[in-house]
Design an enzyme around this catalytic site. Structure first.
Site, PDB file in Angstrom:
ATOM      1  N   SER A  90      50.298 -35.272  30.968  1.00  0.00           N
ATOM      2  CA  SER A  90      50.357 -36.689  30.612  1.00  0.00           C
ATOM      3  C   SER A  90      51.527 -37.430  31.251  1.00  0.00           C
ATOM      4  CB  SER A  90      50.388 -36.850  29.086  1.00  0.00           C
ATOM      5  OG  SER A  90      49.153 -36.448  28.538  1.00  0.00           O
ATOM      6  N   GLY A 143      37.920 -29.279  15.411  1.00  0.00           N
ATOM      7  CA  GLY A 143      39.354 -29.528  15.369  1.00  0.00           C
ATOM      8  C   GLY A 143      39.760 -30.848  15.975  1.00  0.00           C
ATOM      9  N   LYS A 146      48.320 -34.367  14.817  1.00  0.00           N
ATOM     10  CA  LYS A 146      47.306 -35.421  14.847  1.00  0.00           C
ATOM     11  C   LYS A 146      46.889 -35.908  13.466  1.00  0.00           C
ATOM     12  CE  LYS A 146      45.171 -34.646  19.354  1.00  0.00           C
ATOM     13  NZ  LYS A 146      43.892 -34.438  20.077  1.00  0.00           N
TER      14      LYS A 146
END
Length: 307
Positions: free
Chosen positions: A38, A149, A87
């Site tokens: 990223s 997930g 998350k």
């Protein structure tokens, strides 16, 4: 976003790779995370467009997360990406959630608007857009999905929202089973898609679902290090040629699942690179208001692969 000097220009146009007193900071909070592509993706995109942003990795687990999220406000960061194991945990520290994040019960992108932190999920958007980029339209089609997930949930929800007619979700009876049950309930109640949950240990049922679907997506960690020599589907006969096989893993570039699908002559066999780029592009748009130059970023990633 507060008005600041957000582009750096010189006599010949944008100056790339510049940091100054007006630079916006964007983070990536996960553990482990130093392997992430990223920063390469976002920082090259900022530089290409002459945007005065920088993107850094921070190794943050659940224990460090509360202070890390507060630092987004304290340091006036523009926002952050969030990955495993944060998350779901991050939701309790945010002010608002996008509708898709509420449905997924997960966040991978935080946007800071003058101290108000909003959570979004762009993984599902990235999945659907990466298929679109390859000329694949799965609206009105049947999907078989392995996993429940952090990647599987937004994939299932976004696919349902975007018009996939049926999703059969397969998972083992582990700590993700309850999430899988919730995903099915949410999809059936809030979209026009028909969803069902199946035991991944039932190989006959799994084989049937794959043979009947238009797209099979593996959104588990199988195929990624240290499981790179494994796949949930060993037999090429489970696949048919006119389907799409999508592995969310992007390292290695060709997973064992992809090799099995290629041996079966499957028409479209994809890894997670496109999804990774497009989910990043969706987050990039939320932070900057600009479109990520995705074709350029693909070239950057390809060049890094060959170094």
């Amino acid at each position: 976003m507060e008005e600041k000097k957000n582009k750096i220009t010189g006599v010949n146009g944008p100056i790339n790779g510049w940091l100054d007193g007006h630079t916006y900071l964007i983070g990536l909070m996960a553990y482990p995370i130093r392997h992430s592509m990223s920063p390469t993706m976002h920082n090259n995109a900022f530089a290409k467009l002459g945007l005065n942003f920088t993107y850094l990795c921070f190794e943050i687990d659940n224990k460090k997360l509360p202070k890390a999220v507060e630092a987004i406000r304290t340091l006036d960061m523009r926002g952050s990406n969030v990955s495993m194991p944060n998350k779901k945990e991050v939701i309790k520290y945010l002010d608002k959630l996008s509708p898709a994040s509420e449905m997924c019960d997960a966040v991978n992108t935080i946007v800071n608007d003058n101290g108000v932190l909003t959570g979004y999920t762009t993984d599902g958007i990235g999945f659907m857009k990466s298929l679109e980029d390859e000329g694949i339209d799965i609206r009105g089609k049947k999907m078989c999905l392995a996993g429940a997930g952090g990647a599987a949930t937004p994939i299932a929800v976004q696919a349902a929202l975007d018009g996939v007619s049926e999703i059969e979700i397969f998972n083992i009876h582990d700590d993700k089973w309850a999430q899988a049950e919730k995903n099915v309930k949410t999809i059936n109640e809030k979209t026009n898609c028909k969803a069902s949950l199946h035991d991944l240990e039932d190989k006959d049922d799994f084989k049937r679902a794959i043979s009947e679907c238009d797209i099979y997506c593996d959104a588990t960690g199988v195929g990624m290090k240290p499981l790179e020599d494994m796949t949930l589907v060993e037999d090429p006969s489970w696949f048919h040629k006119d389907m799409t096989v999508f592995d969310t893993v992007y390292a290695p570039r060709t997973t064992k699942l992809m090799k099995v699908a290629q041996k079966a002559g499957v028409k479209h066999v994809l890894n997670g690179i496109g999804m990774m780029i497009e989910q990043g592009a969706a987050a990039f748009k939320l932070w900057t208001g600009e479109d990520m130059p995705t074709d350029y970023i693909r070239q950057v990633i390809f060049e890094n692969d060959n170094k």
